[in-house]
Design an enzyme around this catalytic site. Structure first.
Site: not given
Length: 409
Positions: A409, A123
């Site tokens: 999450f 990322y």
């Protein structure tokens, strides 16, 4: 690329989530897990990549509010469920999804995006920087003792079923959020996440239990944990697997950890996600027998540099011009004047000469105060253009409490 990106249709959630499971090895999650994530998925904020009638990529973004230095809760996109089918790697599918997603996040008016990474190298090229760490502890509780502060013996501990204690636990958690950058304010439905305890995921441990810490009838802390039994010729050597520990004061915190250290038939306490500055490190008698290991936590992306930098406060007065590089989100590129202190900040476009030059990724690393700008400069990732600017900015960006993401999450 012939792949088309479409907003997820609610009726296709099962297929979408099944594709995600395939991308992560193919094992199906338990019905309890699928039910939770089905209910939490915001389909209008999720994308599906289609190659004709084949679903080949997934990503989503939860609506979060993230605590930042100063205590503000900033609207934030929680990037999740990112996967690409193996047959479609190196065809630009991931880049296309990241491009569309960040455009959407900007359109939604959310200054930040955050994620946890299955593979950290992925990322950085999209502007995400490591902003928090998590500490793993494997404590020899048969040998390590706790030095409890005054008032610990006044705390009453009470075991309750996790569901019965959820309201009290959530109230304590909510009071803790603003004091530690990186924590997420619970949105409706997310109180179910700590209760998730499918038998298929226990790996030999028992059911999750909950203990409340009370003073004068008021709940001042809680811990959730499970016990994994084990024996050898010498007797019991079970482990306490810690999920959560939160408290409003030192006495409540010490009382909870003392309970975890003294669970019958155990000799090890394992906590896999604690803040890097956990006070427990200063309660234990022998930190070497805690077997500490630091790992990456949450990655942050400044979607709107001006709004993000203005949303937090700064530990010392700062007035610097930042030359920001951001090839993936070019609307952030250029010079920004950051002026602020402990009361607030502004960050606006300027044509003044730059004091420091850095990419949006370095801003992300330092944004929550967990990584010093001086260290990033030492790695050659920040250039000081005005003598003294680096020290000024590094001091201002620091924060007395380490940032931490308490759950995934």
């Amino acid at each position: 690329m012939t792949v088309e990106l479409r907003v997820l249709e609610p009726g296709r959630w099962d297929r979408w989530y099944g594709e995600l499971e395939r991308a992560f090895g193919g094992a199906e999650e338990s019905p309890e897990e699928r039910s939770l994530w089905h209910d939490l998925t915001e389909c209008e904020r999720s994308l599906a990549a289609w190659d004709d009638d084949e679903l080949v990529g997934t990503t989503g973004a939860f609506s979060f509010r993230l605590s930042v230095p100063g205590g503000s809760l900033v609207p934030t996109a929680g990037v999740t469920c990112v996967g690409v089918r193996s047959t479609h790697r190196r065809r630009g599918v991931l880049t296309a999804m990241m491009r569309r997603q960040l455009d959407d996040v900007r359109r939604w008016g959310e200054p930040l995006a955050v994620l946890t990474a299955s593979e950290p190298p992925i990322y950085g090229r999209f502007g995400y920087g490591l902003a928090t760490e998590r500490l793993r502890m494997e404590i020899d509780s048969a040998r390590v003792r706790l030095t409890a502060p005054t008032g610990t013996d006044e705390i009453r501990l009470r075991l309750v079923p996790p569901r019965a204690g959820i309201a009290a636990c959530e109230a304590v958690y909510a009071r803790r959020v603003a004091g530690r950058p990186g924590m997420l304010a619970r949105q409706p439905g997310w109180e179910r996440l700590p209760l998730l305890d499918p038998p298929s995921e226990r790996r030999g441990a028992g059911e999750v239990g909950c203990v409340l810490a009370e003073r004068n009838g008021e709940v001042v802390g809680f811990a959730r944990f499970a016990v994994k039994s084990d024996w050898d010729e010498a007797g019991p050597k079970g482990s306490v697997l810690v999920r959560d520990v939160e408290a409003l004061d030192p006495a409540g915190y010490a009382a909870l950890w003392r309970h975890l250290f003294e669970v019958d038939l155990t000799s090890t306490v394992i906590a896999s996600n604690r803040p890097a500055d956990d006070p427990l490190l200063h309660l234990v008698s022998d930190v070497r027998r805690c077997r500490l290991r630091v790992r990456d936590g949450m990655f942050v992306r400044l979607v709107d540099v001006g709004a993000a930098l203005a949303a937090r406060t700064y530990a010392a007065p700062v007035d610097v011009v930042l030359e920001v590089e951001d090839a993936f989100c070019p609307w952030n590129e250029g010079r920004w004047r950051l002026s602020g202190d402990q009361k607030g900040a502004t960050c606006e476009r300027t044509t003044d000469s730059a004091d420091m030059a850095l990419s949006v990724r370095e801003l992300a690393c330092g944004y929550l105060g967990g990584f010093g700008l001086t260290a990033l400069a030492g790695a050659g990732r920040i250039r000081e253009l005005r003598p003294g600017a680096l020290t000024e900015a590094a001091t201002a960006f620091g924060h007395p409490v380490a940032p931490w993401l308490p759950h995934g999450f």
